[in-house]
Design an enzyme around this catalytic site. Structure first.
Site, PDB file in Angstrom:
ATOM      1  N   GLU A   1      -4.935  11.398  -1.150  1.00 10.20           N
ATOM      2  CA  GLU A   1      -3.909  10.899  -0.238  1.00 10.20           C
ATOM      3  C   GLU A   1      -2.509  11.312  -0.668  1.00 10.20           C
ATOM      4  O   GLU A   1      -1.617  11.487   0.159  1.00 10.20           O
ATOM      5  CB  GLU A   1      -4.012   9.363  -0.155  1.00 10.20           C
ATOM      6  CG  GLU A   1      -5.261   8.887   0.569  1.00 10.20           C
ATOM      7  CD  GLU A   1      -5.729   7.504   0.131  1.00 10.20           C
ATOM      8  OE1 GLU A   1      -6.827   7.093   0.551  1.00 10.20           O
ATOM      9  OE2 GLU A   1      -5.005   6.843  -0.651  1.00 10.20           O
TER      10      GLU A   1
ATOM     11  N   HIS B   1      -3.064   0.061  -6.568  1.00  5.29           N
ATOM     12  CA  HIS B   1      -2.524   1.375  -6.232  1.00  5.29           C
ATOM     13  C   HIS B   1      -1.669   1.932  -7.366  1.00  5.29           C
ATOM     14  O   HIS B   1      -0.896   1.191  -7.981  1.00  5.29           O
ATOM     15  CB  HIS B   1      -1.666   1.299  -4.963  1.00  5.29           C
ATOM     16  CG  HIS B   1      -2.455   1.082  -3.718  1.00  5.29           C
ATOM     17  ND1 HIS B   1      -3.009   2.126  -2.997  1.00  5.29           N
ATOM     18  CD2 HIS B   1      -2.813  -0.057  -3.069  1.00  5.29           C
ATOM     19  CE1 HIS B   1      -3.661   1.630  -1.952  1.00  5.29           C
ATOM     20  NE2 HIS B   1      -3.562   0.321  -1.974  1.00  5.29           N
ATOM     21  N   PRO B   2      -1.788   3.231  -7.631  1.00  2.00           N
ATOM     22  CA  PRO B   2      -0.900   3.855  -8.619  1.00  2.00           C
ATOM     23  C   PRO B   2       0.495   4.021  -8.032  1.00  2.00           C
ATOM     24  O   PRO B   2       0.682   3.951  -6.819  1.00  2.00           O
ATOM     25  CB  PRO B   2      -1.550   5.221  -8.851  1.00  2.00           C
ATOM     26  CG  PRO B   2      -2.187   5.532  -7.536  1.00  2.00           C
ATOM     27  CD  PRO B   2      -2.687   4.203  -7.009  1.00  2.00           C
TER      28      PRO B   2
ATOM     29  N   PHE C   1       5.644   0.081  -4.767  1.00  2.00           N
ATOM     30  CA  PHE C   1       5.996   0.570  -3.434  1.00  2.00           C
ATOM     31  C   PHE C   1       4.736   1.125  -2.778  1.00  2.00           C
ATOM     32  O   PHE C   1       4.090   2.025  -3.313  1.00  2.00           O
ATOM     33  CB  PHE C   1       7.058   1.665  -3.526  1.00  2.00           C
ATOM     34  CG  PHE C   1       7.343   2.348  -2.204  1.00  2.00           C
ATOM     35  CD1 PHE C   1       7.963   1.654  -1.170  1.00  2.00           C
ATOM     36  CD2 PHE C   1       6.986   3.668  -1.994  1.00  2.00           C
ATOM     37  CE1 PHE C   1       8.219   2.270   0.051  1.00  2.00           C
ATOM     38  CE2 PHE C   1       7.250   4.294  -0.783  1.00  2.00           C
ATOM     39  CZ  PHE C   1       7.861   3.589   0.236  1.00  2.00           C
TER      40      PHE C   1
ATOM     41  N   ALA D   1       0.376   7.471   2.129  1.00  2.00           N
ATOM     42  CA  ALA D   1       1.002   8.740   1.741  1.00  2.00           C
ATOM     43  C   ALA D   1       0.308   9.964   2.318  1.00  2.00           C
ATOM     44  O   ALA D   1       0.807  11.083   2.157  1.00  2.00           O
ATOM     45  CB  ALA D   1       1.032   8.839   0.211  1.00  2.00           C
TER      46      ALA D   1
ATOM     47  N   ILE E   1       2.800   2.810   0.504  1.00  2.00           N
ATOM     48  CA  ILE E   1       2.954   3.584   1.726  1.00  2.00           C
ATOM     49  C   ILE E   1       1.694   4.409   1.919  1.00  2.00           C
ATOM     50  O   ILE E   1       1.073   4.848   0.948  1.00  2.00           O
ATOM     51  CB  ILE E   1       4.197   4.502   1.650  1.00  2.00           C
ATOM     52  CG1 ILE E   1       4.440   5.214   2.986  1.00  2.00           C
ATOM     53  CG2 ILE E   1       4.069   5.510   0.517  1.00  2.00           C
ATOM     54  CD1 ILE E   1       5.755   5.976   3.045  1.00  2.00           C
TER      55      ILE E   1
END
Length: 334
Positions: free
Chosen positions: A82, A59-60, A113, A117, A115
């Site tokens: 997203e 994930h970025p 982190f 989004a 989530i």
């Protein structure tokens, strides 16, 4: 669906090679629900810690343009979509603050982190990052895994939607396929115009029938790292004299049982209420008999209260419980 999805398709949904391999060998899947059931089992029961970290690393950082370096990468394109709400609502200062907090988070936990989004603004994501930062690493690791599963479910839905459309068009002759594509574009535009006109006129847009009850839950034993089976679950709705239970009086009369169940081997509760299209707005309570499941734990039972507003009655509410002997947490899932 008949077509067998490839490993690269599942790798775009979740960056763990083990996950992609297991999903490929478990397929083909007849429908999306079947794929999601398999995905949850594989992610929580067959992918190890290294696989979780591998997926997180794919994930970025929140606030960055994920497709800048890999514009043709499916995962990057999905990630960009997203994060679109966050990027559209961000300012230069909020992006800088997100970057600073991401760096602090990475230094403490050792991974990005994570989530789900989709639909969240930059300020909402930043607030959640700050809220989760004080967590103990083991707690945050579990939350990140749950967020990864949310992202995976969204992407599986996109993958199935793409596959179904492609299969439908491929079975038609070129002239029919071209006509169908044109009709689809007109239908999409027309649907947007209809929804807009209905909203401006104060009408409720027509909603497609549900495929699952509108309120669901599952229980995950964080201490063991596995689903919690055999927990009694009750769903109730507040129908007392007051519009809502007063603070400090949440357990007084006025609650009406909607349904009950026991969690299965995957920690899911089964059907807690009837398959209805529109929920009745109001206060709901899900209670878990945690004392029977974990007699040595701190909580004899756990109750989660939440409110569904008039504007949300067509939505789905997944309210899971993450449980350990001396702590628990929850969130609104999809």
């Amino acid at each position: 669906m008949d077509s067998k999805m490839e490993e690269k398709d599942f790798l775009a949904c979740c960056g763990s090679k083990k996950f992609a391999e297991e999903m490929t060998s478990s397929g083909p899947f007849a429908n999306l629900d079947q794929a999601i059931d398999a995905a949850r089992d594989i992610w929580f029961n067959k992918v190890d810690v290294n696989g979780w970290l591998e997926a997180f690393a794919a994930h970025p950082q929140i606030g960055q343009n994920p497709s800048a370096k890999h514009p043709s990468d499916t995962s990057a394109q999905w990630s960009k979509g997203e994060q679109s709400t966050a990027l559209q609502t961000a300012t230069d200062s909020s992006l800088q603050e997100l970057s600073d907090w991401n760096a602090r988070y990475w230094k403490k936990f050792g991974f990005v982190f994570l989530i789900c989004a989709s639909g969240r603004t930059a300020s909402e994501i930043l607030a959640e990052l700050k809220r989760r930062y004080p967590n103990r690493p083991i707690v945050e690791f579990e939350i990140a895994a749950q967020e990864q599963m949310k992202v995976t479910e969204l992407r599986l839905a996109k993958l199935f939607s793409t596959q179904v459309k492609a299969a439908s068009i491929s079975t038609q002759n070129p002239e029919t396929a071209a006509k169908k594509a044109g009709e689809d574009r007109v239908s999409i535009i027309g649907a947007h115009l209809t929804a807009t006109s209905e909203a401006s006129a104060g009408k409720t847009p027509q909603i497609s029938p549900r495929t699952r009850p509108p309120i669901t839950t599952h229980v995950l034993d964080v201490a063991r790292g596995s689903p919690a089976a055999g927990i009694e679950v009750r769903l109730e709705m507040w129908k007392g004299n007051q519009p809502r239970p007063l603070f400090g009086q949440e357990d007084e009369g006025g609650w009406v049982l909607e349904g009950s169940s026991i969690t299965d081997k995957d920690g899911r509760s089964g059907q807690l209420m009837s398959m209805i299209d529109a929920l009745n707005p109001g206060i709901y309570k899900i209670s878990f008999n945690t004392g029977k499941y974990c007699p040595s734990g701190f909580f004899p039972y756990v109750s989660i209260l939440f409110e569904i507003k008039e504007s949300q009655k067509w939505e789905h509410f997944h309210v899971p419980l993450l449980l350990s002997p001396f702590s628990f947490s929850t969130y609104r899932g999809s």
